[in-house]
Design an enzyme around this catalytic site. Structure first.
Site, short mmCIF file in Angstrom:
data_model
loop_
_atom_site.label_atom_id
_atom_site.label_comp_id
_atom_site.label_asym_id
_atom_site.label_seq_id
_atom_site.Cartn_x
_atom_site.Cartn_y
_atom_site.Cartn_z
N GLU A 65 9.92 2.75 -8.68
CA GLU A 65 10.80 3.28 -9.30
C GLU A 65 12.29 3.96 -8.83
O GLU A 65 12.17 4.45 -8.06
CB GLU A 65 9.65 4.64 -10.58
CG GLU A 65 10.64 5.74 -11.68
CD GLU A 65 9.43 5.84 -12.69
OE1 GLU A 65 10.57 6.67 -14.11
OE2 GLU A 65 8.67 6.99 -12.12
N CYS A 256 9.18 6.79 -16.05
CA CYS A 256 9.46 7.69 -17.00
C CYS A 256 10.69 7.02 -18.08
O CYS A 256 11.00 7.01 -18.97
CB CYS A 256 10.31 9.19 -16.58
SG CYS A 256 8.43 10.14 -16.50
N ASN A 388 4.17 4.06 -20.53
CA ASN A 388 4.09 4.72 -19.76
C ASN A 388 3.94 6.54 -20.16
O ASN A 388 4.58 6.63 -21.11
CB ASN A 388 5.06 4.65 -18.95
CG ASN A 388 4.73 5.31 -17.72
OD1 ASN A 388 4.37 4.79 -16.70
ND2 ASN A 388 5.85 6.22 -17.64
N GLU A 389 2.59 6.89 -20.25
CA GLU A 389 2.42 8.39 -20.41
C GLU A 389 3.05 8.57 -21.75
O GLU A 389 3.40 9.78 -21.25
CB GLU A 389 3.20 8.80 -18.56
CG GLU A 389 2.44 8.39 -17.80
CD GLU A 389 2.80 9.42 -16.76
OE1 GLU A 389 3.58 10.34 -16.95
OE2 GLU A 389 3.47 9.30 -15.43
#
Length: 836
Positions: A65, A256, A388-389
């Site tokens: 990331e 994120c 994602n999340e």
């Protein structure tokens, strides 16, 4: 990358295992068996005649990331920062279009029809005699004596005018290379030059002097020696450290940054989209035509390192490419879902186009674009993750199903991966897993960042997972520190991952990279500055597991460490986090009904200790008030750390700020306690968190939020290891903290190619572990084993200057169907035993 543990991301106190497991780890357990050298502490019994779960070649990989300046100024080898003058205060209040540039003379950034292209909107206009100088990243531009460096620039002059450009690399003591000259003429064109460094420096500067009026853009300086010699390539030492792990997969481009930010935000002046969510099509094609975008982590990303480069890097390292695309439901503290059906359909089509870009023939639209970039052969994409999340599991899953339906219809051989939110448990996790199971999803991504103790306690996490349900991709995990004790706890946990290789199909530590001068998150696997890089203790542990995986699990059992558990003991406390709150009528009652503490603050706050020194605590209007709305972790404590079996009651009122309030119990010190975090995570949920040497783990949670100005009655009942909590007289939740933090863990696998058993043992206790290993009567094994060992002080950390955590290899003579081996204190050991 997730924010569920974000507030604890900046590191831990020393001695994690020392204080965390004092007694259980320090004491030598009683003899569990006998070997040739006398009594043993443990036994390991291996059933070499049987075979357990198959382990895929892709079991362990890496998650990349762009956090901590992992791309620009990191893995991406470009040495010039803000090379296209696209930095903007719209992206970061500290930025201007000339960030990292110094100007001598007359030079200014323009945004008009004279620009290089529609996506690269800003350019630099220079008058004759003016000079611009770029300072790069960190302390400057790093060059090494004798190495080649390639300069390029796009330039434009009026009509047929000629503009000589003098390019130099210098530092404060003089030239670092002989200056070069190029001459620009006419419309936009690319000009190039190369340098050989005459000195080594980590503080270089690149300068460009204009001999006549000229427009410049995309001013670039690359080391010639990139990883695999790729043009527009990767910093060699960082890429090589990743390659040395032998990753089975590469998850990219992030967590994120994929699913956060605005999806469609236009710059009103230019009409160009700024702050776009991460969209893969922005990152391919000629570098000068790629956008610069703001990054969720607070800085800009040039997209010079884009999807083509990620696929290429995966191929170069032998890793399976595993891209993550946004599901148009934000996560990481941004809980929003798009209702724009047209936008959702476009993103779904973009995902189908991505698969075609990776796998399509050169005759297809996107396969041709891949071929035009230099790779006619497909990249063989087999797995793709959507989302994602996300903290809104129902909203996410409704959109995920549309992505999956479209992908499976067009590409039935591609595995579509879902996720379970940002934490290892809780309502979001449970709801997400329920939806995934009901829809028969192939694989679910789990993320968690927990304390070392949590990893020691949860070795058996996947033992009870449904063997007929979705498989697990453990896409992000870490124990919240880079000390050797952290990597020991992760290693103990990894033995459980391998034992459950039929459920856990993929696993990757996170984050991967950190520039030591641009840190948003700790811990990290690989650290670097301008001219050096070093693997953390966690890196060394991960590398050992990744290079010694094996093909299948061999069933084995081990004896454990005798447990020494007592009741939860400790004082009580009050705290806040970016919030002003008032507390009153604190009462602690023993199990016999006697009063241990009673404070209505009518006599001041003499009973309370300001443990962290943060915040502004005063008695006001008959209550104990913390009034600083910016202070974090303002813990004050009262009582005896030897208290056990008690009830804590308190009235709490939020005055102002982002969150709610924190009521602590079982307090030993600022790094070792429990607290009830009501209205935490920007007042989105509540949880009981256990802190062990500064590392946090969640014991219970729900979606409770806190209203400003309302008084709440809180009650905490502690009985032995059982805790029950009441909010306004109603039971909020309970938990029993009785999992053993077992310091001795093992797993055995078989390497079919070499015919070896790989016995992997983690001894996280402070004493050596004398162990009898039984391979089964009559097992035919070579008398020697190849041994690789990591051992160090639990507090040891690898740094720029010291590498105390490094593997050591040796030979062990004395292997038989039953033999004894002594595993060092605080160690990870791999025994490779040749079998017939």
């Amino acid at each position: 990358m997730g924010l569920a543990r974000g507030r604890w991301r900046i590191g831990l106190t020393a001695g994690v295992l020392g204080s965390l497991l004092a007694g259980a780890l320090a004491a030598s357990p009683g003899a569990a068996g006998a070997g040739p050298d006398g009594p043993t502490d443990y036994t390991i019994d291996v059933d070499t005649a049987r075979t357990g779960a198959k382990i895929d070649d892709t079991m362990y990989g890496v998650f990349y990331e762009d956090i901590n300046r992992a791309a620009d100024g990191g893995l991406y080898a470009e040495l010039v920062q803000n090379r296209s003058f696209e930095y903007s205060t719209d992206d970061n209040t500290a930025y201007t279009s000339l960030t990292s540039w110094d100007v001598a003379g007359a030079a200014r950034v323009l945004n008009d029809d004279g620009r290089l292209n529609a996506r690269n909107r800003n350019y630099l206009s220079m008058d004759a005699g003016s000079t611009v100088t770029n300072s790069g990243y960190n302390t400057g531009i790093a060059v090494i004596r004798g190495r080649r460096y390639d300069f390029s620039v796009w330039a434009r002059t009026d009509a047929s005018a000629r503009a000589p450009l003098t390019i130099g690399i210098t530092d404060s003591t003089g030239d670092l290379a002989t200056a070069r000259r190029v001459t620009a003429r006419g419309g936009w064109a690319k000009y190039e030059a190369s340098f050989t460094a005459t000195r080594t420096s980590a503080n270089g500067r690149l300068s460009v002097r204009a001999g006549a009026p000229v427009a410049l853009d995309m001013i670039s300086l690359f080391p010639r020696d990139t990883y695999k010699g790729r043009e527009n390539g990767l910093r060699k030492d960082l890429a090589q450290k990743i390659a040395d792990l032998r990753p089975g997969f590469l998850r990219f481009p992030g967590g994120c940054l994929v699913n956060t930010g605005s999806h469609e935000a236009y710059d009103e002046q230019s009409g160009w989209q700024r702050k776009r969510s991460y969209q893969w099509k922005d990152t391919i094609g000629p570098v000068e035509q790629r956008a610069t975008n703001s990054n969720f982590w607070g800085y800009n990303q040039s997209y010079g390192l884009g999807y083509y480069e990620y696929f290429q890097f995966a191929e170069d390292t032998g890793a399976m490419p595993l891209p993550v695309v946004p599901a148009l439901v934000t996560g990481c503290g941004q809980n929003k879902a798009t209702d724009d059906d047209a936008l959702l359909k476009r993103h779904i089509q973009d995902t189908l186009d991505l698969i075609e870009f990776a796998n399509g023939p050169v005759t297809s639209e996107w396969g041709r674009k891949r071929a035009d970039m230099g790779h006619p052969k497909p990249f063989r994409l087999t797995h793709l993750e959507v989302g994602n999340e996300e903290n809104l599991p129902e909203a996410f899953f409704a959109r995920f199903k549309k992505f999956r339906e479209a992908i499976e219809a067009a590409y039935p051989d591609v595995t579509v991966i879902s996720n379970s939110g940002p934490d290892d448990s809780g309502s979001t996790f449970d709801t997400a897993w329920k939806l995934n199971r009901e829809a028969n999803v192939d694989m679910v991504d789990e993320h968690y960042y927990n304390s070392p103790r949590w990893f020691l306690e949860n070795n058996g996490r996947y033992d009870s997972y449904d063997r007929g349900g979705p498989k697990v991709f453990l896409g992000e995990y870490a124990s919240q520190g880079n000390r050797f004790s952290d990597s020991l706890s992760e290693a103990a946990f990894m033995t459980g991952l391998e034992r459950n290789a039929d459920i856990v199909k993929l696993a990757s530590y996170a984050p991967l990279l950190a520039n030591e001068d641009y840190v948003q998150w700790k811990p990290n696997m690989i650290w670097f500055d301008n001219d050096q890089s070093w693997g953390s203790a966690n890196y060394e542990t991960q590398k050992l597991f990744m290079r010694n995986v094996g093909d299948e699990v061999v069933p084995s059992t081990a004896s454990g460490t005798p447990a020494t558990t007592g009741p939860i003991t400790g004082a009580v406390g009050l705290s806040t986090w970016a919030t002003s709150a008032a507390y009153d009528d604190v009462k602690v009652t023993g199990e016999d009904g006697g009063t241990l503490l009673a404070d209505d603050f009518s006599a001041g706050d003499a009973q309370w200790r300001k443990s962290t020194g943060r915040g502004s605590w005063t008695v006001r209007d008959g209550a104990y008030v913390q009034s600083d709305e910016t202070a974090e972790d303002t813990l004050v404590t009262a009582g005896d750390p030897n208290w056990s079996n008690y009830d804590l009651e308190v009235k709490a009122t939020k005055k102002a700020g982002k969150e709610g309030f924190l009521v602590a119990f079982g307090v030993q010190d600022t790094g070792n306690h429990y607290w009830w975090n009501l209205g935490g995570w920007n007042n989105t949920r509540s949880a009981v968190e256990k802190s062990t040497d500064g590392g946090k783990q969640t014991m219970a949670e729900d979606g409770t939020t806190i209203d400003t100005g309302r008084s709440y009655d809180l009650r905490v009942e502690v009985r032995g290891r059982q805790v029950t909590l009441y909010l306004d007289g109603k039971k909020w939740g309970s938990f029993t903290d009785d999992k053993p933090a077992e310091p001795f863990r093992q797993v055995v696998t078989r390497d079919k190619a070499t015919g070896e058993l790989i016995v992997k043992v983690v001894n996280a206790r402070a004493a050596q572990a004398r162990t009898e290993i039984g391979l089964g009567a009559g097992a035919r094994v070579a008398p020697e084993a190849r041994v690789t060992t990591l051992t160090a002080d639990p507090a040891a950390e690898n740094t720029e200057d010291e590498r105390p955590v490094a593997p050591k290899t040796s030979l062990f003579k004395g292997v038989d169907d039953t033999f004894s081996y002594t595993f060092p204190a605080h160690s990870v050991t791999f025994l490779r035993i040749k079998t017939e």
